[in-house]
Design a protein around this motif. Sequence first.
Motif, PDB file in Angstrom:
ATOM      1  N   MET A 132       9.912   8.360   1.242  1.00 16.02           N
ATOM      2  CA  MET A 132       8.670   7.586   1.197  1.00 16.02           C
ATOM      3  C   MET A 132       8.347   7.209  -0.246  1.00 16.02           C
ATOM      4  SD  MET A 132       6.251   9.742   3.813  1.00 16.02           S
ATOM      5  CE  MET A 132       4.830   8.783   3.272  1.00 16.02           C
ATOM      6  N   PRO A 133       7.983   5.951  -0.490  1.00 16.92           N
ATOM      7  CA  PRO A 133       7.622   5.537  -1.844  1.00 16.92           C
ATOM      8  C   PRO A 133       6.440   6.356  -2.347  1.00 16.92           C
ATOM      9  CG  PRO A 133       7.941   3.638  -0.417  1.00 16.92           C
ATOM     10  CD  PRO A 133       7.954   4.839   0.473  1.00 16.92           C
ATOM     11  N   GLY A 134       6.541   6.817  -3.572  1.00 24.94           N
ATOM     12  CA  GLY A 134       5.457   7.572  -4.162  1.00 24.94           C
ATOM     13  C   GLY A 134       5.420   9.035  -3.788  1.00 24.94           C
ATOM     14  N   GLU A 135       6.365   9.485  -2.970  1.00 22.41           N
ATOM     15  CA  GLU A 135       6.394  10.890  -2.588  1.00 22.41           C
ATOM     16  C   GLU A 135       6.718  11.763  -3.798  1.00 22.41           C
ATOM     17  OE1 GLU A 135       8.855  13.953   0.370  1.00 22.41           O
ATOM     18  OE2 GLU A 135       9.422  11.839   0.192  1.00 22.41           O
TER      19      GLU A 135
ATOM     20  N   SER B  79      12.793   7.539 -13.768  1.00 19.23           N
ATOM     21  CA  SER B  79      13.445   6.560 -12.907  1.00 19.23           C
ATOM     22  C   SER B  79      14.014   7.177 -11.637  1.00 19.23           C
ATOM     23  CB  SER B  79      14.570   5.862 -13.686  1.00 19.23           C
ATOM     24  OG  SER B  79      15.545   6.812 -14.106  1.00 19.23           O
ATOM     25  N   ALA B  80      14.193   8.497 -11.624  1.00 14.66           N
ATOM     26  CA  ALA B  80      14.728   9.181 -10.435  1.00 14.66           C
ATOM     27  C   ALA B  80      13.639   9.552  -9.444  1.00 14.66           C
ATOM     28  CB  ALA B  80      15.492  10.436 -10.856  1.00 14.66           C
ATOM     29  N   GLY B  81      12.380   9.352  -9.818  1.00 11.83           N
ATOM     30  CA  GLY B  81      11.297   9.663  -8.900  1.00 11.83           C
ATOM     31  C   GLY B  81      10.195  10.469  -9.558  1.00 11.83           C
ATOM     32  N   GLU B  82       9.328  11.023  -8.716  1.00 12.45           N
ATOM     33  CA  GLU B  82       8.246  11.872  -9.205  1.00 12.45           C
ATOM     34  C   GLU B  82       8.411  13.271  -8.633  1.00 12.45           C
ATOM     35  OE1 GLU B  82       4.270  10.581  -9.086  1.00 12.45           O
ATOM     36  OE2 GLU B  82       4.716   8.504  -9.625  1.00 12.45           O
ATOM     37  N   PHE B  83       8.227  14.264  -9.509  1.00 18.85           N
ATOM     38  CA  PHE B  83       8.503  15.650  -9.133  1.00 18.85           C
ATOM     39  C   PHE B  83       7.411  16.553  -9.690  1.00 18.85           C
ATOM     40  CE2 PHE B  83      12.340  13.232 -10.021  1.00 18.85           C
ATOM     41  CZ  PHE B  83      12.996  13.278  -8.793  1.00 18.85           C
ATOM     42  N   ALA B  84       7.214  17.682  -9.025  1.00 20.20           N
ATOM     43  CA  ALA B  84       6.209  18.646  -9.477  1.00 20.20           C
ATOM     44  C   ALA B  84       6.805  20.047  -9.430  1.00 20.20           C
ATOM     45  CB  ALA B  84       4.967  18.566  -8.602  1.00 20.20           C
TER      46      ALA B  84
END
Length: 396
Positions: A1-4, A150-155
């Motif tokens: 999902m975009p923004g996940e 660029s690979a996404g968002e992570f926490a």
Amino acid sequence: MPGEVRKFDVIVLGAGATGLMCASVAGQRGRRVLLLEHNALPGRKILISGGGRCNFTNIRCTPANFISENPHFAKSALALYQPQHFLELVERYGICWHEKTLGQLFCDHSARQIVDMLLAECERGHVDIRMNARGVAVEGDSGGFRVSCSAGEFASGALVVATGGLSIPKMGATGLAYDVARQFGLKVISPRPALVPLLLSGTERNWTKLAGVSADVIAQANRGPTFREKLLVTHRGLSGPAVLQVSSYWRPGEVIQVDFAPDMNGRSSLLGSMLEHGARRDEVAFKQALREVLPQRLAAQLAEVGAPEGWSNAALEAAEGQVRRWEFRPSGTEGFEKAEVTAGGVDTAGLNSKTMEARAVPGLYFAGEGVDVTGHLGGFNFQWAWASAVAAARSF
């Protein structure tokens, strides 16, 4: 999902020696680990190290082999994970190795074996590795850290910054570690090139006509220990192991001191024969005395620029003293492009020496070259990478 936003226990920035080691150990401790690297391939500096054979540690490693504003900081990590521990890992993978001079351990075949070993260790720990992760931005929040790239968002609850220093920018070196440190209020000791060739200019530039000449010497910078290794004259100045070692201690405007005759073939005096009664005392005799101990081109250079002022006993003794304590005043270094490592970095005063965690920012860790701990030449910086990585990985 975009923004996940995908969640992990630990995010490690940088897939060099430190990052690979930290991620693998944390993963094998049951942590969910994400390893982000902005290059297309992991371990690029490992692959070029040691002439492609990777000087992966030094069995003589002690805290005295490291430079830092706090010389005691490295002791805990180095005691926790010692050269023998990494050697056991190397042998477990069947990697053949050999010892060179001064305790330096190298792969018999290729540095690629070390990278493959670390990647296999990451696989054992189920580490999620993302290459080409560019544009990394870090934010802190009440639950830990959020990393976007660029690979996404992570926490994650823990973030390890293992992105190295500024040395060898063509291999992808950046100042990200320093940027993140400053972002979270940590002090940074000004980074500078270390283990780097030195430049000569002015009248000392004439030494470069000896480019290619090497000699066994004892070298020392103003504030550092002595190193007995090879000096190499280059087209731009001085290099070789002895000079690389002292470069880490040298500061602009200071001198380095070189003993060109540490081994005088059993003689008690370099110019003793010229002090004997009736001995010849002139340029020819001076050059001949130097040639009996030094490479011919080097002897000719020293005879030209270091000839005694007169041929009295005092003048000869002064000339010998100069050869044994020759002073160069380098005009600079070859810079981060040619530096094997970066000195300075994240101030250790803000870090826990046992865990590498920032004292004022729980969950934020700095390890490896980006920290103000710099090893001597000969495998010590790799040992700091392994040791600081393990210290961090075992703390969460």
